[in-house]
Design an enzyme around this catalytic site. Structure first.
Site, PDB file in Angstrom:
ATOM      1  N   SER A  37       0.791  -1.230   0.000  1.00  0.00           N
ATOM      2  CA  SER A  37       0.000   0.000   0.000  1.00  0.00           C
ATOM      3  C   SER A  37       0.828   1.288   0.000  1.00  0.00           C
ATOM      4  O   SER A  37       0.663   2.149   0.844  1.00  0.00           O
ATOM      5  CB  SER A  37      -0.949  -0.004   1.199  1.00  0.00           C
ATOM      6  OG  SER A  37      -1.861   1.059   1.089  1.00  0.00           O
TER       7      SER A  37
ATOM      8  N   ALA B 271       6.926  -2.843  -5.506  1.00  0.00           N
ATOM      9  CA  ALA B 271       6.100  -1.725  -5.050  1.00  0.00           C
ATOM     10  C   ALA B 271       4.637  -2.009  -5.365  1.00  0.00           C
ATOM     11  O   ALA B 271       4.285  -2.242  -6.507  1.00  0.00           O
ATOM     12  CB  ALA B 271       6.533  -0.440  -5.747  1.00  0.00           C
ATOM     13  N   GLU B 272       3.798  -1.998  -4.334  1.00  0.00           N
ATOM     14  CA  GLU B 272       2.360  -2.087  -4.558  1.00  0.00           C
ATOM     15  C   GLU B 272       1.817  -0.660  -4.533  1.00  0.00           C
ATOM     16  O   GLU B 272       1.731  -0.029  -3.479  1.00  0.00           O
ATOM     17  CB  GLU B 272       1.681  -2.919  -3.468  1.00  0.00           C
ATOM     18  CG  GLU B 272       0.188  -3.009  -3.684  1.00  0.00           C
ATOM     19  CD  GLU B 272      -0.569  -3.535  -2.481  1.00  0.00           C
ATOM     20  OE1 GLU B 272      -1.640  -4.118  -2.699  1.00  0.00           O
ATOM     21  OE2 GLU B 272      -0.125  -3.359  -1.340  1.00  0.00           O
ATOM     22  N   ASP B 273       1.512  -0.135  -5.710  1.00  0.00           N
ATOM     23  CA  ASP B 273       1.050   1.239  -5.813  1.00  0.00           C
ATOM     24  C   ASP B 273      -0.008   1.333  -6.890  1.00  0.00           C
ATOM     25  O   ASP B 273       0.207   0.891  -8.019  1.00  0.00           O
ATOM     26  CB  ASP B 273       2.218   2.175  -6.153  1.00  0.00           C
ATOM     27  CG  ASP B 273       1.772   3.593  -6.433  1.00  0.00           C
ATOM     28  OD1 ASP B 273       0.919   4.101  -5.682  1.00  0.00           O
ATOM     29  OD2 ASP B 273       2.250   4.185  -7.413  1.00  0.00           O
TER      30      ASP B 273
END
Length: 157
Positions: free
Chosen positions: A82, A134-136
């Site tokens: 997140s 990266a979770e974006d």
């Protein structure tokens, strides 16, 4: 491990539990030991606490946490959970059209960006084979560009 498997963990350095009994909230009896004070210290929708990345103790805590997982459990990498909630003071709850102004304004938490750069620099320096993801959901520019080129240094998005 030789079995052809990679072990990745979802690391949540974007927020923390507000539960005072099992989390860091009010850890030292104060409201802002690891977190922003006031409204900024609370996620508007999730009820979680938001780290203050400009505090050296917070940086030491989070960076040492990353190192501990790799050293203790020999994991192969992290998915940073997140990022949208940590990269923006509005926690990513805004309309994104892709205009560069959405990523370069007063709502971007520059201290969170610096933390992510430090995390990627440290992990890749100490553990050259580490994988960072990266979770974006906002398509932040430069997520997977090298830090030497002005990016955040993630391997994957």
């Amino acid at each position: 491990s030789g079995l052809g498997l990679l072990v990745l963990i979802d690391i949540v350095h974007s927020y923390a539990s507000a539960d005072e009994m099992v989390g860091l909230s009010l850890f030292d009896g104060s409201n802002d030991c690891y977190f922003h004070s006031g409204k900024r210290g609370h996620h508007k929708y999730w009820g979680t606490r938001m780290f203050k990345y400009d505090d050296v103790d917070v940086l030491h805590f989070l960076l040492s946490n990353l190192s501990w997982w790799v050293t203790e459990y020999k994991i192969d990498g992290f998915q940073f959970h997140s990022l949208s909630s940590m990269l923006y003071t509005h926690n990513g709850f805004s309309t994104f059209t892709g205009a560069i102004e959405e990523y370069c304004n007063q709502y971007v938490d520059k201290d969170a960006l610096i933390y992510l750069i430090l995390a990627n620099e440290m992990l890749h320096e100490l553990h050259p084979d580490i994988i960072t993801i990266a979770e974006d959901a906002t398509y932040y520019p430069g997520l997977c560009e090298p830090t030497t080129q002005g990016g955040l240094g993630f391997d994957y998005w």
